[in-house]
Design a protein around this motif. Sequence first.
Motif, PDB file in Angstrom:
ATOM      1  N   LEU A  59       0.812  -1.218   0.000  1.00 56.28           N
ATOM      2  CA  LEU A  59       0.000   0.000   0.000  1.00 56.28           C
ATOM      3  C   LEU A  59       0.849   1.275   0.000  1.00 56.28           C
ATOM      4  O   LEU A  59       0.378   2.336   0.407  1.00 56.28           O
ATOM      5  N   LEU A  60       2.093   1.154  -0.477  1.00 59.33           N
ATOM      6  CA  LEU A  60       2.973   2.325  -0.442  1.00 59.33           C
ATOM      7  C   LEU A  60       2.431   3.473  -1.288  1.00 59.33           C
ATOM      8  O   LEU A  60       2.494   4.640  -0.884  1.00 59.33           O
ATOM      9  N   SER A  61       1.891   3.177  -2.464  1.00 57.85           N
ATOM     10  CA  SER A  61       1.344   4.250  -3.301  1.00 57.85           C
ATOM     11  C   SER A  61       0.128   4.880  -2.630  1.00 57.85           C
ATOM     12  O   SER A  61      -0.049   6.110  -2.663  1.00 57.85           O
ATOM     13  N   PHE A  62      -0.699   4.056  -2.004  1.00 62.99           N
ATOM     14  CA  PHE A  62      -1.851   4.599  -1.291  1.00 62.99           C
ATOM     15  C   PHE A  62      -1.398   5.420  -0.087  1.00 62.99           C
ATOM     16  O   PHE A  62      -2.019   6.438   0.240  1.00 62.99           O
ATOM     17  N   MET A  63      -0.314   4.971   0.590  1.00 60.21           N
ATOM     18  CA  MET A  63       0.214   5.735   1.715  1.00 60.21           C
ATOM     19  C   MET A  63       0.634   7.132   1.277  1.00 60.21           C
ATOM     20  O   MET A  63       0.418   8.117   1.991  1.00 60.21           O
ATOM     21  N   ALA A  64       1.237   7.220   0.083  1.00 60.57           N
ATOM     22  CA  ALA A  64       1.631   8.536  -0.428  1.00 60.57           C
ATOM     23  C   ALA A  64       0.397   9.395  -0.690  1.00 60.57           C
ATOM     24  O   ALA A  64       0.367  10.591  -0.337  1.00 60.57           O
ATOM     25  N   GLN A  65      -0.642   8.805  -1.300  1.00 65.98           N
ATOM     26  CA  GLN A  65      -1.885   9.547  -1.532  1.00 65.98           C
ATOM     27  C   GLN A  65      -2.508   9.972  -0.211  1.00 65.98           C
ATOM     28  O   GLN A  65      -3.007  11.098  -0.072  1.00 65.98           O
ATOM     29  N   LEU A  66      -2.481   9.060   0.752  1.00 68.76           N
ATOM     30  CA  LEU A  66      -3.049   9.342   2.067  1.00 68.76           C
ATOM     31  C   LEU A  66      -2.310  10.486   2.742  1.00 68.76           C
ATOM     32  O   LEU A  66      -2.925  11.393   3.324  1.00 68.76           O
ATOM     33  N   ALA A  67      -0.978  10.460   2.668  1.00 73.46           N
ATOM     34  CA  ALA A  67      -0.183  11.511   3.298  1.00 73.46           C
ATOM     35  C   ALA A  67      -0.481  12.874   2.679  1.00 73.46           C
ATOM     36  O   ALA A  67      -0.668  13.874   3.387  1.00 73.46           O
ATOM     37  N   ILE A  68      -0.537  12.922   1.354  1.00 76.43           N
ATOM     38  CA  ILE A  68      -0.842  14.192   0.674  1.00 76.43           C
ATOM     39  C   ILE A  68      -2.230  14.679   1.056  1.00 76.43           C
ATOM     40  O   ILE A  68      -2.446  15.882   1.292  1.00 76.43           O
ATOM     41  N   MET A  69      -3.199  13.748   1.128  1.00 77.44           N
ATOM     42  CA  MET A  69      -4.564  14.137   1.461  1.00 77.44           C
ATOM     43  C   MET A  69      -4.643  14.729   2.862  1.00 77.44           C
ATOM     44  O   MET A  69      -5.239  15.796   3.067  1.00 77.44           O
ATOM     45  N   LEU A  70      -4.024  14.084   3.838  1.00 76.97           N
ATOM     46  CA  LEU A  70      -4.071  14.582   5.205  1.00 76.97           C
ATOM     47  C   LEU A  70      -3.368  15.929   5.325  1.00 76.97           C
ATOM     48  O   LEU A  70      -3.866  16.849   5.977  1.00 76.97           O
ATOM     49  N   ILE A  71      -2.191  16.043   4.703  1.00 79.74           N
ATOM     50  CA  ILE A  71      -1.430  17.287   4.791  1.00 79.74           C
ATOM     51  C   ILE A  71      -2.167  18.428   4.092  1.00 79.74           C
ATOM     52  O   ILE A  71      -2.288  19.532   4.621  1.00 79.74           O
ATOM     53  N   ALA A  72      -2.675  18.145   2.880  1.00 81.10           N
ATOM     54  CA  ALA A  72      -3.366  19.197   2.128  1.00 81.10           C
ATOM     55  C   ALA A  72      -4.660  19.617   2.811  1.00 81.10           C
ATOM     56  O   ALA A  72      -5.002  20.807   2.832  1.00 81.10           O
ATOM     57  N   ALA A  73      -5.404  18.652   3.363  1.00 84.17           N
ATOM     58  CA  ALA A  73      -6.638  18.984   4.071  1.00 84.17           C
ATOM     59  C   ALA A  73      -6.341  19.792   5.331  1.00 84.17           C
ATOM     60  O   ALA A  73      -7.052  20.751   5.654  1.00 84.17           O
ATOM     61  N   HIS A  74      -5.277  19.406   6.059  1.00 78.39           N
ATOM     62  CA  HIS A  74      -4.884  20.127   7.267  1.00 78.39           C
ATOM     63  C   HIS A  74      -4.481  21.564   6.923  1.00 78.39           C
ATOM     64  O   HIS A  74      -4.891  22.513   7.600  1.00 78.39           O
ATOM     65  N   ALA A  75      -3.679  21.712   5.867  1.00 83.53           N
ATOM     66  CA  ALA A  75      -3.255  23.049   5.457  1.00 83.53           C
ATOM     67  C   ALA A  75      -4.445  23.894   5.026  1.00 83.53           C
ATOM     68  O   ALA A  75      -4.547  25.078   5.391  1.00 83.53           O
ATOM     69  N   LEU A  76      -5.355  23.318   4.255  1.00 80.03           N
ATOM     70  CA  LEU A  76      -6.551  24.047   3.818  1.00 80.03           C
ATOM     71  C   LEU A  76      -7.370  24.510   5.016  1.00 80.03           C
ATOM     72  O   LEU A  76      -7.831  25.658   5.065  1.00 80.03           O
ATOM     73  N   ALA A  77      -7.549  23.624   5.986  1.00 82.86           N
ATOM     74  CA  ALA A  77      -8.360  23.965   7.157  1.00 82.86           C
ATOM     75  C   ALA A  77      -7.722  25.075   7.989  1.00 82.86           C
ATOM     76  O   ALA A  77      -8.414  25.733   8.765  1.00 82.86           O
ATOM     77  N   ILE A  82     -10.657  29.781   5.981  1.00 86.01           N
ATOM     78  CA  ILE A  82     -11.308  28.635   6.624  1.00 86.01           C
ATOM     79  C   ILE A  82     -11.300  28.800   8.135  1.00 86.01           C
ATOM     80  O   ILE A  82     -12.270  28.448   8.816  1.00 86.01           O
ATOM     81  N   GLN A  83     -10.199  29.347   8.690  1.00 88.67           N
ATOM     82  CA  GLN A  83     -10.143  29.566  10.129  1.00 88.67           C
ATOM     83  C   GLN A  83     -11.202  30.571  10.581  1.00 88.67           C
ATOM     84  O   GLN A  83     -11.832  30.383  11.630  1.00 88.67           O
ATOM     85  N   ARG A  84     -11.411  31.620   9.788  1.00 86.81           N
ATOM     86  CA  ARG A  84     -12.468  32.586  10.142  1.00 86.81           C
ATOM     87  C   ARG A  84     -13.841  31.913  10.119  1.00 86.81           C
ATOM     88  O   ARG A  84     -14.686  32.169  10.987  1.00 86.81           O
ATOM     89  N   CYS A  85     -14.040  31.063   9.151  1.00 86.53           N
ATOM     90  CA  CYS A  85     -15.304  30.332   9.063  1.00 86.53           C
ATOM     91  C   CYS A  85     -15.483  29.428  10.276  1.00 86.53           C
ATOM     92  O   CYS A  85     -16.569  29.371  10.872  1.00 86.53           O
ATOM     93  N   LEU A  86     -14.401  28.724  10.666  1.00 86.75           N
ATOM     94  CA  LEU A  86     -14.482  27.832  11.823  1.00 86.75           C
ATOM     95  C   LEU A  86     -14.694  28.614  13.119  1.00 86.75           C
ATOM     96  O   LEU A  86     -15.419  28.167  14.018  1.00 86.75           O
ATOM     97  N   ARG A  87     -14.066  29.783  13.240  1.00 92.60           N
ATOM     98  CA  ARG A  87     -14.272  30.614  14.432  1.00 92.60           C
ATOM     99  C   ARG A  87     -15.716  31.094  14.509  1.00 92.60           C
ATOM    100  O   ARG A  87     -16.314  31.138  15.594  1.00 92.60           O
ATOM    101  N   PHE A  88     -16.274  31.457  13.361  1.00 92.86           N
ATOM    102  CA  PHE A  88     -17.673  31.864  13.327  1.00 92.86           C
ATOM    103  C   PHE A  88     -18.574  30.714  13.782  1.00 92.86           C
ATOM    104  O   PHE A  88     -19.472  30.902  14.614  1.00 92.86           O
TER     105      PHE A  88
END
Length: 455
Positions: A59-77, A82-88
């Motif tokens: 699952l190494l290729s999936f692990m790479a996809q998973l890592a990018i997804m978590l990092i990109a989602a975390h950065a977006l949030a 997005i932070q102003r929206c979450l504070r609201f």
Amino acid sequence: MKYFQLLAKPFTIFVERYYPDPFVFAILLTLLTYLITLGLTDITPMDAVVAWGDGLASLLSFMAQLAIMLIAAHALAHTDSIQRCLRFLGGLPKSQAAAYLMVTVIAGLASLLSWSLGLVAGAILAQQVAIEGRRKGLRLHFPLLVASAYAGFVIWHMGYSASAPLFVATPGNALEGTIGGLIPVTDTIFAGWNILIAFVTLALVAITCSLMRPKEEDILEAPVEAMESMREDEEEADRSAGHGSPLSPAGHMDNSRLISIALGLFLMVYLVHWFSSKGLNLNLNIVNWSFLALGLILARNPLHYVGLIGNASRTVSPVLLQYPLYAGIMGLMFNSGLVNVMSDWFTSISTPETLPFWAFISGGLVNFFVPSGGGQWAIQGPVFIDAAQKLGVDLPLVVMGVAYGDQWTNMIQPFWTIPLLAIAGLHMRQIMGYTFVIFLVTFLTFGGGLLIAAT
């Protein structure tokens, strides 16, 4: 309300006393799978070790996809917008019940969009609700807030990033010949019965979370001062990020928002072309590029985005440490034939009316050993597709049955709590007593919904 408190208490005590750390859990699960495999299949002990070892890198290729997804989602949030929206949103609840209910609903809706965004945004929202609640004098039990965010995750496999439905809708998938074509997402994710079950489940889960709130003397509030101090440190690091003088050409480029926006728009053009030429053809890569594009567009500048990515890395490392172990378990179960033994038993006791239900139960059991929607479908899908064809059952019901099982036992399998808890700063034992209750509640909606849909 007191009945739900009493229902949650024994599970909380059980988890606190007997549930090991997620990494230890993965090691023990590996040993248990090895013993079960030797007991239920004809494989030799050495061949079982080889099957496990061969699976470690599967699952190494999936692990790479998973890592990018978590990092990109975390950065977006964590972008300013997005932070102003979450504070609201964090300031909206006016009562304890409303706080737990809102966190569950928002995390659930985000999970329907993407499982990774649901985990990340849910954890951040739980923190923000705790912070805003303290300012209003509203005492909130932080472990239950975080558990509510994780509870929303229970419907992820019914939405935009659902692995099994996307697999059977993708041209060239391994089952296309067996099925005799593709199963469009309009028959699975966007089927009326699936949408109804998803929203009934989310409503029931949200109400359950609000009813589990503890007595005043048992409330454990969030470390608000520490969270705000950490946020200030991260914001200061973002402001001070850069190289050289901001007046130099290099400094201008480093701090130019136009550059990060340009790359984000470049990705957006690609995504528009993808959807216009291929229709609603979703996969993990497209979801990843969507998050990356939005994060770049919303970031202050390229270095700000690099800083957000750096802050996200701590949510990924524990997942990457454990994923090879689960890949090994998957390899052992697949190469030994253990998963076929389990799935064949469920199909042998099924009727046309109950096959989707037993696919759900089987999916929940296998997910405990292989917490990967895509990997799980790859090893269970062929068995249940064959059974559905023999019994004359609508294939979308079986696909979603396995998907429901996969998301269902996440409530008692600690693996996917890791990224959420890394953000929230809690340990798995502090929330999983509550999610055990969600596990029981969602059995009724998922299992009952499939039985009704199949009749």
